[in-house]
Enzyme design. Sequence first.
Site, PDB file in Angstrom:
ATOM      1  N   GLY A   1      96.720  10.019 -14.640  1.00 31.17           N
ATOM      2  CA  GLY A   1      95.344  10.369 -14.330  1.00 31.17           C
ATOM      3  C   GLY A   1      94.797   9.535 -13.192  1.00 31.17           C
ATOM      4  O   GLY A   1      94.730   8.303 -13.295  1.00 31.17           O
TER       5      GLY A   1
ATOM      6  N   GLY B   1      91.714   9.743 -12.037  1.00 30.48           N
ATOM      7  CA  GLY B   1      90.248   9.891 -12.092  1.00 30.48           C
ATOM      8  C   GLY B   1      89.588   8.522 -12.004  1.00 30.48           C
ATOM      9  O   GLY B   1      90.159   7.569 -11.460  1.00 30.48           O
ATOM     10  N   PHE B   2      88.385   8.419 -12.572  1.00 34.35           N
ATOM     11  CA  PHE B   2      87.628   7.172 -12.459  1.00 34.35           C
ATOM     12  C   PHE B   2      88.367   5.996 -13.094  1.00 34.35           C
ATOM     13  O   PHE B   2      88.455   4.922 -12.505  1.00 34.35           O
ATOM     14  CB  PHE B   2      86.252   7.332 -13.116  1.00 34.35           C
ATOM     15  CG  PHE B   2      85.311   8.157 -12.287  1.00 34.35           C
ATOM     16  CD1 PHE B   2      84.706   7.620 -11.171  1.00 34.35           C
ATOM     17  CD2 PHE B   2      85.042   9.471 -12.612  1.00 34.35           C
ATOM     18  CE1 PHE B   2      83.849   8.363 -10.386  1.00 34.35           C
ATOM     19  CE2 PHE B   2      84.181  10.239 -11.842  1.00 34.35           C
ATOM     20  CZ  PHE B   2      83.579   9.675 -10.733  1.00 34.35           C
TER      21      PHE B   2
ATOM     22  N   VAL C   1     101.369  15.701 -16.814  1.00 39.97           N
ATOM     23  CA  VAL C   1     101.919  15.040 -17.998  1.00 39.97           C
ATOM     24  C   VAL C   1     101.924  16.041 -19.148  1.00 39.97           C
ATOM     25  O   VAL C   1     100.937  16.736 -19.393  1.00 39.97           O
ATOM     26  CB  VAL C   1     101.075  13.795 -18.359  1.00 39.97           C
ATOM     27  CG1 VAL C   1     101.566  13.171 -19.658  1.00 39.97           C
ATOM     28  CG2 VAL C   1     101.104  12.791 -17.227  1.00 39.97           C
TER      29      VAL C   1
ATOM     30  N   GLU D   1      70.815  19.734 -14.744  1.00 38.26           N
ATOM     31  CA  GLU D   1      70.996  19.746 -13.281  1.00 38.26           C
ATOM     32  C   GLU D   1      71.302  21.158 -12.774  1.00 38.26           C
ATOM     33  O   GLU D   1      70.768  21.596 -11.752  1.00 38.26           O
ATOM     34  CB  GLU D   1      72.116  18.761 -12.901  1.00 38.26           C
ATOM     35  CG  GLU D   1      71.655  17.329 -13.135  1.00 38.26           C
ATOM     36  CD  GLU D   1      72.720  16.254 -12.962  1.00 38.26           C
ATOM     37  OE1 GLU D   1      72.341  15.089 -12.804  1.00 38.26           O
ATOM     38  OE2 GLU D   1      73.913  16.573 -13.001  1.00 38.26           O
TER      39      GLU D   1
ATOM     40  N   ASP E   1      87.440   8.866 -20.843  1.00 35.48           N
ATOM     41  CA  ASP E   1      86.982   9.910 -21.760  1.00 35.48           C
ATOM     42  C   ASP E   1      87.979  10.207 -22.873  1.00 35.48           C
ATOM     43  O   ASP E   1      87.621  10.817 -23.888  1.00 35.48           O
ATOM     44  CB  ASP E   1      86.745  11.214 -20.980  1.00 35.48           C
ATOM     45  CG  ASP E   1      85.429  11.208 -20.220  1.00 35.48           C
ATOM     46  OD1 ASP E   1      84.761  10.152 -20.207  1.00 35.48           O
ATOM     47  OD2 ASP E   1      85.073  12.257 -19.644  1.00 35.48           O
TER      48      ASP E   1
ATOM     49  N   ALA F   1      81.272   7.862 -16.123  1.00 32.05           N
ATOM     50  CA  ALA F   1      82.140   7.345 -15.069  1.00 32.05           C
ATOM     51  C   ALA F   1      82.160   5.804 -15.017  1.00 32.05           C
ATOM     52  O   ALA F   1      83.249   5.211 -14.939  1.00 32.05           O
ATOM     53  CB  ALA F   1      81.712   7.936 -13.727  1.00 32.05           C
TER      54      ALA F   1
HETATM   55  C1  LIG Z   1      80.212  18.194 -14.465  1.00 33.43           C
HETATM   56  C2  LIG Z   1      80.255  16.743 -14.868  1.00 33.43           C
HETATM   57  C3  LIG Z   1      79.214  15.899 -14.506  1.00 33.43           C
HETATM   58  C4  LIG Z   1      79.239  14.565 -14.853  1.00 33.43           C
HETATM   59  N1  LIG Z   1      78.204  13.771 -14.463  1.00 33.43           N
HETATM   60  C5  LIG Z   1      78.259  12.436 -14.714  1.00 33.43           C
HETATM   61  C6  LIG Z   1      77.242  11.571 -14.225  1.00 33.43           C
HETATM   62  O1  LIG Z   1      76.279  12.014 -13.590  1.00 33.43           O
HETATM   63  N2  LIG Z   1      77.369  10.243 -14.467  1.00 33.43           N
HETATM   64  C7  LIG Z   1      78.434   9.729 -15.157  1.00 33.43           C
HETATM   65  O2  LIG Z   1      78.519   8.522 -15.319  1.00 33.43           O
HETATM   66  N3  LIG Z   1      79.386  10.523 -15.663  1.00 33.43           N
HETATM   67  C8  LIG Z   1      79.342  11.868 -15.450  1.00 33.43           C
HETATM   68  N4  LIG Z   1      80.318  12.688 -15.936  1.00 33.43           N
HETATM   69  C9  LIG Z   1      81.362  12.126 -16.796  1.00 33.43           C
HETATM   70  C10 LIG Z   1      82.429  11.413 -15.989  1.00 33.43           C
HETATM   71  O3  LIG Z   1      82.837  12.214 -14.911  1.00 33.43           O
HETATM   72  C11 LIG Z   1      83.588  11.085 -16.901  1.00 33.43           C
HETATM   73  O4  LIG Z   1      83.121  10.257 -17.933  1.00 33.43           O
HETATM   74  C12 LIG Z   1      84.695  10.379 -16.136  1.00 33.43           C
HETATM   75  O5  LIG Z   1      85.221  11.226 -15.153  1.00 33.43           O
HETATM   76  C13 LIG Z   1      85.817   9.956 -17.083  1.00 33.43           C
HETATM   77  O6  LIG Z   1      86.804   9.295 -16.335  1.00 33.43           O
HETATM   78  P1  LIG Z   1      88.334   9.419 -16.765  1.00 33.43           P
HETATM   79  O7  LIG Z   1      89.085   8.526 -15.841  1.00 33.43           O
HETATM   80  O8  LIG Z   1      88.472   9.221 -18.214  1.00 33.43           O
HETATM   81  O9  LIG Z   1      88.713  10.944 -16.498  1.00 33.43           O
HETATM   82  P2  LIG Z   1      88.608  11.786 -15.169  1.00 33.43           P
HETATM   83  O10 LIG Z   1      87.774  11.121 -14.152  1.00 33.43           O
HETATM   84  O11 LIG Z   1      88.228  13.155 -15.606  1.00 33.43           O
HETATM   85  O12 LIG Z   1      90.094  11.794 -14.619  1.00 33.43           O
HETATM   86  C14 LIG Z   1      91.142  12.399 -15.318  1.00 33.43           C
HETATM   87  C15 LIG Z   1      92.260  12.669 -14.331  1.00 33.43           C
HETATM   88  O13 LIG Z   1      93.412  13.032 -15.066  1.00 33.43           O
HETATM   89  C16 LIG Z   1      93.998  14.169 -14.471  1.00 33.43           C
HETATM   90  N5  LIG Z   1      94.712  14.867 -15.538  1.00 33.43           N
HETATM   91  C17 LIG Z   1      94.182  15.473 -16.614  1.00 33.43           C
HETATM   92  N6  LIG Z   1      95.154  15.950 -17.397  1.00 33.43           N
HETATM   93  C18 LIG Z   1      96.328  15.653 -16.784  1.00 33.43           C
HETATM   94  C19 LIG Z   1      97.687  15.877 -17.112  1.00 33.43           C
HETATM   95  N7  LIG Z   1      98.066  16.519 -18.213  1.00 33.43           N
HETATM   96  N8  LIG Z   1      98.637  15.446 -16.249  1.00 33.43           N
HETATM   97  C20 LIG Z   1      98.276  14.802 -15.105  1.00 33.43           C
HETATM   98  N9  LIG Z   1      97.025  14.551 -14.752  1.00 33.43           N
HETATM   99  C21 LIG Z   1      96.058  14.959 -15.602  1.00 33.43           C
HETATM  100  C22 LIG Z   1      92.863  14.946 -13.878  1.00 33.43           C
HETATM  101  O14 LIG Z   1      93.308  15.788 -12.821  1.00 33.43           O
HETATM  102  C23 LIG Z   1      91.931  13.839 -13.399  1.00 33.43           C
HETATM  103  O15 LIG Z   1      92.202  13.470 -12.072  1.00 33.43           O
HETATM  104  C24 LIG Z   1      80.319  14.053 -15.602  1.00 33.43           C
HETATM  105  C25 LIG Z   1      81.371  14.878 -15.980  1.00 33.43           C
HETATM  106  C26 LIG Z   1      81.339  16.224 -15.603  1.00 33.43           C
HETATM  107  C27 LIG Z   1      82.486  17.134 -16.004  1.00 33.43           C
END
Ligand SMILES: Cc1cc2nc3c(=O)[nH]c(=O)nc-3n(C[C@H](O)[C@H](O)[C@H](O)COP(=O)(O)OP(=O)(O)OC[C@H]3O[C@@H](n4cnc5c(N)ncnc54)[C@H](O)[C@@H]3O)c2cc1C
Length: 433
Positions: free
Chosen positions: A11, A13-14, A79, A170, A299, A315
């Site tokens: 992942g 992401g954040f 994954v 929003e 998350d 995030a």
């Molecule tokens: C529409 C929306 C608006 C939001 N607004 C806010 C906000 O205003 N403020 C705030 O703080 N939070 C906000 N959030 C929440 C925030 O984005 C999440 O809490 C944050 O992204 C979680 O981070 P993470 O690293 O756990 O997952 P993510 O940032 O979602 O990253 C997960 C990564 O894993 C990858 N992935 C997933 N499954 C697989 C797999 N099987 N194999 C390989 N890669 C995979 C994805 O492509 C992604 O790049 C929002 C979320 C959404 C959906």
Amino acid sequence: MSQRPIVVIAGGGFGGLEAAKALRRADVDVVVLDRENHHCFQPLLYQVATAALSPADVAWPIRSILRHQANATVLMAEVTGVDTRAKRVLTDKGPIAYDHLVLATGSTHSYFGHDEWAENAPGLKRIEDATHIRRRILLAFEQAEATSDEAERRRLLNFVIVGGGPTGVEMAGAIAEIARLTLVRDFRNIDPRKARVVLLEAGPRLLPALPEDLSDYAARALCRMDVDVLTGQAVTACDPGGVTAGGRRIEAATVIWAAGVVASPVARWLDVAADRAGRVEVLGDLSVPGCADVYVIGDAARVVDARGTLVPGLAPAAKQMGTYVGRAIAARVAGEAPPEPFRYRDYGMFATIGRRSAAAVFGGVHLKGLVGWLTWCVAHVYFLIGMRNRFVVAFNWLWDYVTLQRGARLITDVPAPAAPAVAEPERKSVAAR
Ligand SMILES: Cc1cc2nc3c(=O)[nH]c(=O)nc-3n(C[C@H](O)[C@H](O)[C@H](O)COP(=O)(O)OP(=O)(O)OC[C@H]3O[C@@H](n4cnc5c(N)ncnc54)[C@H](O)[C@@H]3O)c2cc1C
């Protein structure tokens, strides 16, 4: 291949990116896996869905973000599982061995057991979701302009958003502004201002994670924008014609799902228990009970921190967990003492309501209206990656603010019309030439 320990981060992401960055000076090889080639700034996705920003303004290639980190390799791979005994991550590109594993694959939207609603009520998580929703919103106006059927026109101009959290609020505010401000002069057969925007929330109030005064403020601000805010209305049916909520039928061509999330299937991959939202319960150091070399963050994790706070799915929380785990792994590899158990630092929470209003708690202070919106703008521009994006996004907001326009009103990815069949005599004449 070096003999250094391998840290696989699933992942980008954040959480995953911060974990990778926190390992940049550690004596390890880092492998970041993501099924996408880009990191997505989800807090601004709704602006792509409502044509204020373009996809490239809120997403960056993961490879380019980590290009200066010599010990990091990026692989675009999905994954599919984890073999904790053999210490291998299973992916669609084959298994990848690890010494330490960080699972940061985030969450997706939940239809509460009604996955069949997904087709009629798309949710917002990926860039593709945002451009799909943008297409549906803009096409609804185009089709309303073209039809002479009054009932169908009304249905096309009804927009329903399910879920009164930040994303729902929003989206509702942004669609109301598109209809009441942006498109006002663009059509001849319809008056876009007559579009009806309905925000449905199953609970008693909007923005349940914010204090009550801010929920009330958000509801009042949306009502001023002619959004119908209906609380205590759980959706019980959703089909191509519209939705049923609280026993009431609403005909609508565009339904957007912003209610509830479920964690990616990390618990299934690890064969461990999950909570109702699918999150893995982790220990104080964010490792999985019984698997000291596997961490779940962001998350996908249910974290109660050292102060007893249930860490929210935001995030900043995912980023803090990423940094913590990166440092914890670096300390382990270096033979140093592990850090203190994870503690979440709560900086606040925001929800914008249209283009010059927001409800926010920032540093413990309740902010509303223009002050809240300006604070939101500064915070989001600051957290974007790269000067180009900060500049482009800030400029777009300023431009939209002054002109009331939205620069990315493109209907894309519409299936191309089938090539006309060549009539038989014509084909013969081509062959004869
Ligand atoms: C529409 C929306 C608006 C939001 N607004 C806010 C906000 O205003 N403020 C705030 O703080 N939070 C906000 N959030 C929440 C925030 O984005 C999440 O809490 C944050 O992204 C979680 O981070 P993470 O690293 O756990 O997952 P993510 O940032 O979602 O990253 C997960 C990564 O894993 C990858 N992935 C997933 N499954 C697989 C797999 N099987 N194999 C390989 N890669 C995979 C994805 O492509 C992604 O790049 C929002 C979320 C959404 C959906």
